[in-house]
Design a protein around this motif. Sequence first.
Motif, PDB file in Angstrom:
ATOM      1  N   ARG A  26       0.979  -1.084   0.159  1.00 24.92           N
ATOM      2  CA  ARG A  26       0.133  -0.051  -0.192  1.00 24.92           C
ATOM      3  C   ARG A  26       0.746   1.170   0.028  1.00 24.92           C
ATOM      4  O   ARG A  26       1.859   1.047   0.218  1.00 24.92           O
ATOM      5  CB  ARG A  26      -0.873  -0.197   1.190  1.00 24.92           C
ATOM      6  N   ILE A  27       0.219   2.222  -0.375  1.00 28.22           N
ATOM      7  CA  ILE A  27       1.199   3.725  -0.294  1.00 28.22           C
ATOM      8  C   ILE A  27       1.329   4.130   1.051  1.00 28.22           C
ATOM      9  O   ILE A  27       0.276   4.364   1.723  1.00 28.22           O
ATOM     10  CB  ILE A  27       0.467   4.688  -1.069  1.00 28.22           C
ATOM     11  N   ALA A  28       2.651   4.473   1.348  1.00 24.40           N
ATOM     12  CA  ALA A  28       2.904   4.877   2.634  1.00 24.40           C
ATOM     13  C   ALA A  28       2.944   6.302   2.521  1.00 24.40           C
ATOM     14  O   ALA A  28       2.863   7.036   3.607  1.00 24.40           O
ATOM     15  CB  ALA A  28       4.187   4.077   3.079  1.00 24.40           C
ATOM     16  N   GLY A  29       3.214   6.975   1.352  1.00 22.41           N
ATOM     17  CA  GLY A  29       3.796   8.534   1.565  1.00 22.41           C
ATOM     18  C   GLY A  29       4.069   9.191   0.180  1.00 22.41           C
ATOM     19  O   GLY A  29       3.967   8.062  -0.713  1.00 22.41           O
TER      20      GLY A  29
ATOM     21  N   GLN B  38      11.034  26.103 -26.963  1.00 24.09           N
ATOM     22  CA  GLN B  38      11.842  26.291 -28.322  1.00 24.09           C
ATOM     23  C   GLN B  38      12.492  27.672 -28.047  1.00 24.09           C
ATOM     24  O   GLN B  38      11.814  28.570 -27.586  1.00 24.09           O
ATOM     25  CB  GLN B  38      10.919  26.394 -29.705  1.00 24.09           C
ATOM     26  N   PHE B  39      13.919  27.827 -28.126  1.00 25.97           N
ATOM     27  CA  PHE B  39      14.352  29.155 -27.936  1.00 25.97           C
ATOM     28  C   PHE B  39      15.745  29.131 -28.946  1.00 25.97           C
ATOM     29  O   PHE B  39      16.498  28.322 -28.926  1.00 25.97           O
ATOM     30  CB  PHE B  39      14.789  29.239 -26.385  1.00 25.97           C
ATOM     31  N   ASN B  40      15.590  30.312 -29.822  1.00 27.46           N
ATOM     32  CA  ASN B  40      16.536  30.290 -30.662  1.00 27.46           C
ATOM     33  C   ASN B  40      17.147  29.088 -31.361  1.00 27.46           C
ATOM     34  O   ASN B  40      18.306  28.568 -31.453  1.00 27.46           O
ATOM     35  CB  ASN B  40      18.046  31.003 -30.150  1.00 27.46           C
ATOM     36  N   ASN B  41      16.006  28.576 -32.028  1.00 31.63           N
ATOM     37  CA  ASN B  41      16.284  27.181 -32.622  1.00 31.63           C
ATOM     38  C   ASN B  41      16.823  26.255 -31.817  1.00 31.63           C
ATOM     39  O   ASN B  41      17.202  25.040 -32.365  1.00 31.63           O
ATOM     40  CB  ASN B  41      17.125  27.449 -33.913  1.00 31.63           C
ATOM     41  N   ASP B  42      16.554  26.453 -30.627  1.00 39.11           N
ATOM     42  CA  ASP B  42      17.319  25.259 -29.557  1.00 39.11           C
ATOM     43  C   ASP B  42      15.955  24.767 -29.165  1.00 39.11           C
ATOM     44  O   ASP B  42      14.874  25.544 -28.543  1.00 39.11           O
ATOM     45  CB  ASP B  42      18.262  25.730 -28.772  1.00 39.11           C
ATOM     46  N   ARG B  43      15.901  23.327 -28.763  1.00 34.54           N
ATOM     47  CA  ARG B  43      14.935  22.867 -28.166  1.00 34.54           C
ATOM     48  C   ARG B  43      15.426  22.569 -26.732  1.00 34.54           C
ATOM     49  O   ARG B  43      16.318  21.748 -26.424  1.00 34.54           O
ATOM     50  CB  ARG B  43      14.476  21.383 -28.549  1.00 34.54           C
ATOM     51  N   ILE B  44      14.782  23.101 -25.670  1.00 31.97           N
ATOM     52  CA  ILE B  44      15.203  23.185 -24.439  1.00 31.97           C
ATOM     53  C   ILE B  44      14.235  22.092 -23.540  1.00 31.97           C
ATOM     54  O   ILE B  44      12.810  22.448 -23.608  1.00 31.97           O
ATOM     55  CB  ILE B  44      15.317  24.276 -23.470  1.00 31.97           C
ATOM     56  N   PRO B  45      14.720  21.019 -22.867  1.00 32.25           N
ATOM     57  CA  PRO B  45      13.774  20.338 -22.005  1.00 32.25           C
ATOM     58  C   PRO B  45      13.159  20.976 -21.010  1.00 32.25           C
ATOM     59  O   PRO B  45      14.013  21.558 -20.558  1.00 32.25           O
ATOM     60  CB  PRO B  45      14.471  19.065 -21.943  1.00 32.25           C
ATOM     61  N   ILE B  46      12.128  20.728 -20.770  1.00 27.75           N
ATOM     62  CA  ILE B  46      11.430  21.160 -19.690  1.00 27.75           C
ATOM     63  C   ILE B  46      11.309  20.169 -18.414  1.00 27.75           C
ATOM     64  O   ILE B  46      10.901  19.083 -18.405  1.00 27.75           O
ATOM     65  CB  ILE B  46       9.940  21.482 -19.929  1.00 27.75           C
ATOM     66  N   PHE B  47      11.777  20.770 -17.336  1.00 30.82           N
ATOM     67  CA  PHE B  47      12.076  19.787 -15.991  1.00 30.82           C
ATOM     68  C   PHE B  47      10.891  20.270 -15.135  1.00 30.82           C
ATOM     69  O   PHE B  47      10.741  21.246 -14.934  1.00 30.82           O
ATOM     70  CB  PHE B  47      13.292  19.717 -15.659  1.00 30.82           C
ATOM     71  N   GLN B  48      10.284  19.288 -14.461  1.00 27.74           N
ATOM     72  CA  GLN B  48       9.453  19.558 -13.324  1.00 27.74           C
ATOM     73  C   GLN B  48       9.385  18.409 -12.243  1.00 27.74           C
ATOM     74  O   GLN B  48      10.031  17.552 -12.617  1.00 27.74           O
ATOM     75  CB  GLN B  48       7.841  19.559 -14.084  1.00 27.74           C
ATOM     76  N   TYR B  49       8.880  18.842 -11.186  1.00 27.57           N
ATOM     77  CA  TYR B  49       9.095  18.236  -9.799  1.00 27.57           C
ATOM     78  C   TYR B  49       7.726  17.404  -9.739  1.00 27.57           C
ATOM     79  O   TYR B  49       6.582  17.999  -9.762  1.00 27.57           O
ATOM     80  CB  TYR B  49       9.251  18.907  -8.587  1.00 27.57           C
ATOM     81  N   ILE B  50       7.549  16.252  -9.507  1.00 24.83           N
ATOM     82  CA  ILE B  50       6.299  15.466  -9.350  1.00 24.83           C
ATOM     83  C   ILE B  50       6.533  14.459  -7.953  1.00 24.83           C
ATOM     84  O   ILE B  50       7.610  14.273  -7.688  1.00 24.83           O
ATOM     85  CB  ILE B  50       5.853  14.403 -10.443  1.00 24.83           C
ATOM     86  N   GLN B  51       5.197  14.390  -7.358  1.00 24.95           N
ATOM     87  CA  GLN B  51       5.343  13.405  -6.133  1.00 24.95           C
ATOM     88  C   GLN B  51       5.329  12.137  -6.287  1.00 24.95           C
ATOM     89  O   GLN B  51       4.343  11.505  -7.160  1.00 24.95           O
ATOM     90  CB  GLN B  51       4.419  13.797  -5.190  1.00 24.95           C
ATOM     91  N   MET B  52       6.220  11.052  -6.093  1.00 21.86           N
ATOM     92  CA  MET B  52       6.350  10.001  -6.279  1.00 21.86           C
ATOM     93  C   MET B  52       6.032   9.080  -4.901  1.00 21.86           C
ATOM     94  O   MET B  52       6.315   9.481  -4.023  1.00 21.86           O
ATOM     95  CB  MET B  52       7.488   9.493  -6.653  1.00 21.86           C
ATOM     96  N   PRO B  53       4.874   8.363  -5.080  1.00 23.18           N
ATOM     97  CA  PRO B  53       4.555   7.554  -3.776  1.00 23.18           C
ATOM     98  C   PRO B  53       5.554   6.372  -3.389  1.00 23.18           C
ATOM     99  O   PRO B  53       6.272   5.914  -4.214  1.00 23.18           O
ATOM    100  CB  PRO B  53       3.401   6.729  -4.328  1.00 23.18           C
ATOM    101  N   THR B  54       5.541   6.369  -1.950  1.00 21.83           N
ATOM    102  CA  THR B  54       6.552   5.526  -1.324  1.00 21.83           C
ATOM    103  C   THR B  54       5.356   4.244  -0.870  1.00 21.83           C
ATOM    104  O   THR B  54       4.352   4.453  -0.366  1.00 21.83           O
ATOM    105  CB  THR B  54       7.345   5.843  -0.114  1.00 21.83           C
ATOM    106  N   VAL B  55       5.897   2.999  -0.992  1.00 21.27           N
ATOM    107  CA  VAL B  55       4.853   1.869  -0.516  1.00 21.27           C
ATOM    108  C   VAL B  55       5.498   1.058   0.477  1.00 21.27           C
ATOM    109  O   VAL B  55       6.893   1.258   0.711  1.00 21.27           O
ATOM    110  CB  VAL B  55       4.721   0.941  -1.884  1.00 21.27           C
ATOM    111  N   GLU B  56       4.614   0.437   1.093  1.00 25.19           N
ATOM    112  CA  GLU B  56       5.215  -0.401   2.186  1.00 25.19           C
ATOM    113  C   GLU B  56       4.104  -1.965   2.126  1.00 25.19           C
ATOM    114  O   GLU B  56       3.006  -1.901   1.555  1.00 25.19           O
ATOM    115  CB  GLU B  56       5.088   0.037   3.435  1.00 25.19           C
ATOM    116  N   ASN B  57       4.745  -2.989   2.844  1.00 26.79           N
ATOM    117  CA  ASN B  57       3.775  -4.044   2.741  1.00 26.79           C
ATOM    118  C   ASN B  57       2.559  -3.871   3.698  1.00 26.79           C
ATOM    119  O   ASN B  57       2.531  -3.343   4.872  1.00 26.79           O
ATOM    120  CB  ASN B  57       4.420  -5.406   3.556  1.00 26.79           C
ATOM    121  N   THR B  58       1.407  -4.017   3.379  1.00 28.36           N
ATOM    122  CA  THR B  58       0.280  -4.037   4.258  1.00 28.36           C
ATOM    123  C   THR B  58       0.196  -5.038   5.273  1.00 28.36           C
ATOM    124  O   THR B  58       0.503  -6.130   5.114  1.00 28.36           O
ATOM    125  CB  THR B  58      -0.994  -4.425   3.467  1.00 28.36           C
TER     126      THR B  58
END
Length: 481
Positions: free
Chosen positions: A304-307, A321-341
């Motif tokens: 189950r998800i612990a947090g 897109q900037f001056n013919n360059d493609r700049i990847p966009i990074f973002q922060y997302i919340q990843m769940p932590t699991v534990e044995n039920t």
Amino acid sequence: MRLLTAILLALLLSFGPAMAQQRTPGNVWTLQQCVRYAIDHNITIRQDSLNARLARYALRQSELSQIPSLNASASYGRSFGRSINPTTNQFVESTYDFLGPSASSNVLLFGWMQVRNTIARNKYSLEAALADLDQRRDDIALNVANGYLAALLAQEQINVARSQVDLSMALLDQTRAFAGAGRLPELNVAQQESQLATDSANLINAIASYNSSILDLKTLLNLDFGEPMVLQAPEVAADDQLRITVTQPEEIFLTARSHFGSIRGNQLRVAAAEKGLAAAKSGLYPQLSLSYQVGTNFASNFQRIAGYGDTLVAPTANFLQFNNDRIPIFQYIQMPTVENTPFGDQIKNNVRQSVVLNLNVPIFNGWQTRYGVKQAQVNLASAQLAEYNAELVLKQSVYKAHNDAFNAVQRYNAARRADDAAKRALDFAKKRYDLGLTSTVDLLVTKNSEFAAASNLVGAKYQLLFRLKVIEYYQGKELKL
């Protein structure tokens, strides 16, 4: 004479211990004591008691079948390789432990009185087993009475033989005195000695018959052969019991049929067979039952998800897109932590319940139900025939017993008259012998006739007593003297 003295000494040695036992109160057995001991220690009665106990258990089980059934089960195991997780129902490729407890209950709502008929059948079967047990006790009592009277007869025969030996010894002494005075020749002394030897042999045979009858009685009682046993000879007047034969045999039969265990047992078995047939026919109809089930499960790899935690990831589709360059966009997302039920949470969360209404309609089951009905019908017919045969045998036995008792009365009366006449003849012969008016041979012939008449009277008396006890047995009376 030495041989004759040795014979008499052997008689005293063999009969002396028996007479000594008679003076020991703890060794004396009455007929009632023998009957009670035989009933308490008979192996066949114990077996019938066990059969009655089994019938009581069967009745109890059929009564308890009316309440709902309740069963619990649990399974535990370990899974290896690719399998379906019993908790998530998804394929997994790992090793895990699993546990699945469950419980179920079932109750028959309607079954065309099958359970009720089965209970009634088992109740009648129990009563029939108890009736058979009562009949077995009565039969054992009659057999013991027969053996007891046979032993008493042998004991009376000893007394008759001893009286003959005493009489022969007295006559021998008298004959010797006459021969010494010259009134009789020595041949008469030899004849008296021969008669004494014959009477002594009769006494030995009577003692052997008594010992044999005691062993037979101990066998009926299941008593140790080494146990000392002396029978109490009651003061029984056969004349006082002759009124039993006045009762008509049909009246005796009706009385016996009303209380005889064999008759009641067969009647109850007919009733049990009728209920068994009704229970078998109930299987031809639908049955409605209600069941309830509850269960849960546990798997050691169920998580189950612990947090949640912040994790920087690089998306694969969003760019700037900037001056013919493609700049990847990074973002922060919340990843769940699991534990044995935990175990308790899984057991509580995975509870499942179901209520089911079951209708069972018999259509075809290999003719088993129909065969059961046919078999029950045959059992009923067999029980009815057994009941009819039991009454027929009882009626024949009662009429035969009444006829035997009547004949025993006639034989006893004739034997009593013959014994009285033989005693008077012997008394006259002794008086004539004392006066020298009759020969020794004539005296011995008269004496032997009296001995035969006395023995015949004793046998007729005890045969009459036994025949009368058989009548009392059919009348349901306690067998006693």
